[in-house]
Write a protein that holds these residues in place. Structure first.
Motif, mmCIF file in Angstrom:
data_model
loop_
_atom_site.group_PDB
_atom_site.id
_atom_site.type_symbol
_atom_site.label_atom_id
_atom_site.label_comp_id
_atom_site.label_asym_id
_atom_site.label_seq_id
_atom_site.Cartn_x
_atom_site.Cartn_y
_atom_site.Cartn_z
ATOM 1 N N SER A 1 -7.219 -1.913 -1.084
ATOM 2 C CA SER A 1 -6.068 -1.883 -0.190
ATOM 3 C C SER A 1 -5.605 -3.301 0.121
ATOM 4 C CB SER A 1 -6.432 -1.164 1.114
ATOM 5 O OG SER A 1 -5.393 -1.294 2.063
ATOM 6 N N GLY B 1 -2.752 0.515 -4.012
ATOM 7 C CA GLY B 1 -3.612 -0.655 -3.872
ATOM 8 C C GLY B 1 -3.313 -1.721 -4.903
ATOM 9 N N ASP C 1 0.828 -1.216 0.000
ATOM 10 C CA ASP C 1 0.000 0.000 0.000
ATOM 11 C C ASP C 1 0.854 1.255 0.000
ATOM 12 O OD1 ASP C 1 -2.357 -1.366 -0.088
ATOM 13 O OD2 ASP C 1 -2.804 -1.173 2.045
#
Length: 354
Positions: A58, A52, A47
């Protein structure tokens, strides 16, 4: 009288310590076997360095079930593939031309910054499968890896930051803030990156411990019920055991003050055999006698045997009279083994050798 309460406190603390160690051991075995701690760390790094996943989600789980159920068995392992080779001696610059990327209408190219950081950390990895087993990165090691990436760029820190911004890496904003805070001093920048990463690891550890508390709670409830550990009843057993031993000692000294306790304890049995069996089976040994499966050690030196106590165990667990003791045991286990070890050291006066 003081010794009676001291024995009671030590007995309870020791029982809580043993159960807490069992809870911690099961949790740690589960975490190590499934690599949860390592996956949690690299999910955060994914992250922070790359953003992402390809679906825009995420990598860091947001629920306890995701951490201990989804993350260990997910096909999308956030960890880089393990490499047995040492870190490459030559650090290649980030293969991006910021001017070209910003001028083009095409999607931003994906550069695996997590993999590039891992290449600078390969020496601290251990072979435990196809993926890296690194679960802790020292802040000074991370800052050193960043400085190696900086040294590979012609424009130094500015060049690296420009390329990170071009590929929309979240790391660009963090490093830009550190660079400006360091007043563009390279040594201050290195220390700033180290301090920033140390703070992030502390935040990540606190988040992970918050998830682990729920797992420890679930394990505590499960083991308390499986062993039928009623802390209140066990405390009474410790007091009765202490009173019986005091009575036997009084009789051995010529007094008849402990005769009543002996008669109640050994009703219908031979006093000598009863006393021998009771003294060799203190309350601490019987603490887990109410488990769903108990172990019996015969007095004649025979092999121990396992006993199924399903019916008696269920009667105990389903009895509301034992629930307050169960709740007290679960609450005690939430404090953890280090807490009960420290309490035991204080009660016994034991000190670690310096």
């Amino acid at each position: 009288m003081i010794s009676v309460y001291a024995d009671l406190a030590i007995g309870l603390v020791l029982a809580f310590l043993l159960l807490s160690l069992l809870v911690s051991g099961i949790n740690e075995a589960f975490v190590r076997m499934l690599g949860i701690r390592s996956k949690f760390l690299w999910a955060y790094l994914r992250d922070t360095l790359d953003g992402g996943s390809e679906e825009g989600k995420s990598w860091i789980p947001t629920k306890v079930a995701d951490v201990f159920a989804k993350l260990p068995f997910s096909k999308d392992d956030p960890r880089p593939e393990h490499s047995p080779d040492p870190a490459p001696p030559v650090v290649a610059p980030v293969p991006v031309d910021p001017a070209t990327v910003l001028a083009a209408d095409e999607p931003v190219p994906k550069i695996d910054m997590t993999e590039r950081i891992y290449q600078r950390l390969q020496e601290i990895d251990h072979p435990k499968g196809k993926r890296t087993s690194i679960s802790d990165i020292p802040p000074e090691r991370f800052s050193g890896a960043v400085m190696e990436l900086v040294s590979a760029e012609e424009d130094g820190v500015e060049g690296l930051l420009t390329k990170l911004e071009a590929i929309n890496s979240p790391l660009a904003g963090h490093l830009r803030g550190v660079w400006e805070g360091a007043q563009r001093d390279l040594e201050k920048f290195r220390r700033g990156v180290e301090n920033w990463f140390d703070g992030e690891m502390q935040r990540l550890s606190n988040l992970y411990r918050r998830y682990v508390k729920w797992v420890v709670f679930a394990l505590g409830v499960t083991l308390t019920l499986l062993f039928g550990m009623d802390a209140l009843e066990y405390g009474k057993t410790l007091l009765r055991d202490n009173a019986f031993r005091a009575g036997v000692a009084a009789i051995a000294g010529g007094s008849e003050g402990g005769l009543t306790a002996l008669e109640e304890k050994c009703a219908g049995a031979k006093p000598y055999d009863c006393v021998t069996e009771s003294l060799s089976s203190p309350a601490m040994v019987k603490v887990f006698d109410h488990a769903i499966v108990s172990i019996t050690i015969p007095p004649g030196g025979e092999d121990p045997s396992l006993n199924w106590n399903g019916a008696l165990w269920w009667d105990r667990v389903s009895s509301p009279g034992h629930w307050p003791g169960f709740i007290l045991t679960v609450v005690a286990l939430l404090f953890g083994a280090p807490f009960w070890w420290d309490v035991l050291r204080r009660l016994t006066g034991f000190r670690n050798r310096s």
